[in-house]
Design an enzyme around this catalytic site. Structure first.
Site: not given
Ligand SMILES: Nc1nc(=O)c2c([nH]1)NC[C@@H]1CN(c3ccc(C(=O)N[C@@H](CCC(=O)O)C(=O)O)cc3)CN21
Ligand SMILES: O=c1ccn([C@H]2C[C@H](O)[C@@H](COP(=O)(O)O)O2)c(=O)[nH]1
Length: 276
Positions: A137-138, A157, A177-178, A188, A218, A220
């Site tokens: 699990r690592r 990101c 994260r973004s 992505n 987000h 823009y």
């Protein structure tokens, strides 16, 4: 009908109808003319793509999946930070005077770390564990290296992949994260789907689910009308991905080993500007 389209439509509607604008805040990104690039966002979106069902590529506009794959191989296979080794110019705006993005992305994946069995970089350790210790699990990567952030062209990101084996199926979680929804969300998703497919084939598993966890999702300000236009269209069926089955070494995969059969997409002629 391509599920990736439906997920994109749902995510974007949710962001535009229920999201929060950062118009009153000081923001880092700028448009080419120097204007601050504000966004409307939702925090915490989770999308699941079952790669056994279909390849998650959008048809509402063309996803340049070969360029996306080229960038993925640059990061995960070449472990490079040198923009001259990329076939597209997508990173040019963030490169330094030497043409590198500093200690970001590929650089971090190439750094070796100590284990009981010797030294491995993060990619080789994933391959080693999938082959030798699939119950672990690592099995994960993480390129958000705090001590090196000050030497990165842009902070990562899509920063972490967790691989996990259930039976003969390899699943993964991509932590991001973004996310710039209009420019790069399907970019992505196709990239990390292809990564999961390559990792599975190289280690003898079947590729299962890609679970995409997005913190700040987000749109823009200048993309809002473009997204509104895009999501009015009717999704077309997803194409079929054909992978050369003779490749069993992750490092032997090239763009030529992948083909999309019947990739039918809507033309979208307006340019999507990228905030820098
Ligand atoms: N604001 C912003 N959004 C991003 O998506 C992003 C950044 N910055 N900075 C770093 C990287 C660079 N990325 C990019 C940048 C440009 C394209 C782009 O122009 N895509 C074109 C096609 C490119 C091609 O011809 O191959 C597109 O139409 O999708 C894609 C990803 C993703 N990242
Ligand atoms: O793979 C990627 C790389 C970058 N992005 C987007 C997400 C943001 O819009 C910008 C980065 O700006 P931050 O202020 O550092 O969050 O780039 C992406 O969507 N996918």
């Amino acid at each position: 009908m391509s599920k990736a389209d439906y997920i994109f439509i749902q995510n974007c509607k949710d962001i535009m109808e229920n999201g929060v604008w950062d118009t009153d805040l000081a923001v880092r990104p700028r448009w080419e003319d120097g204007t601050p690039a504000h966004t409307v966002k939702k925090f915490g979106i989770i999308n699941r793509y079952d790669l056994k069902e279909e390849f998650p590529i959008m048809t509402l506009r063309r996803t340049y999946w070969k360029s996306a794959l080229d960038e993925l191989l640059w990061i995960w296979q070449k472990k490079s930070n040198d923009i001259h080794e990329l076939s597209s110019s997508i990173w040019d705006s963030w490169a330094d005077e030497h043409g590198t993005i500093g200690k970001a992305y590929g650089y971090q994946l190439g750094v070796k770390h100590k284990y009981p069995e010797g030294e491995f970089d993060q990619v080789d350790r994933v391959l080693f564990d999938l082959k030798n210790n699939p119950a672990s699990r690592r099995i994960m990567t993480n390129i958000y290296t705090f001590q090196d952030l000050h030497e990165m062209g842009l902070y990562p990101c899509a920063y972490s992949m967790t691989f996990n084996v259930s039976g003969n199926v390899l699943n993964a979680i991509l932590n991001q994260r973004s996310q710039d929804m209009a420019t790069a969300s399907n970019w992505n998703v196709t990239q990390y789907s292809l990564l999961l497919i390559m990792m599975a084939q190289a280690t003898g598993f079947e590729a299962g689910e890609l679970i995409h966890v997005i913190a700040d999702a987000h749109i823009y300000d200048r993309h809002v009308p473009l997204v509104e236009e895009m999501i009015k269209r009717a999704p077309k069926p997803a194409p079929k991905l054909i992978v050369d089955q003779s490749i069993d070494d992750f490092y032997q995969f090239t763009k030529e080993h992948f083909k999309l059969e019947d990739y039918d997409y809507h033309d979208f002629n307006e340019k999507i500007p990228v905030a820098i």
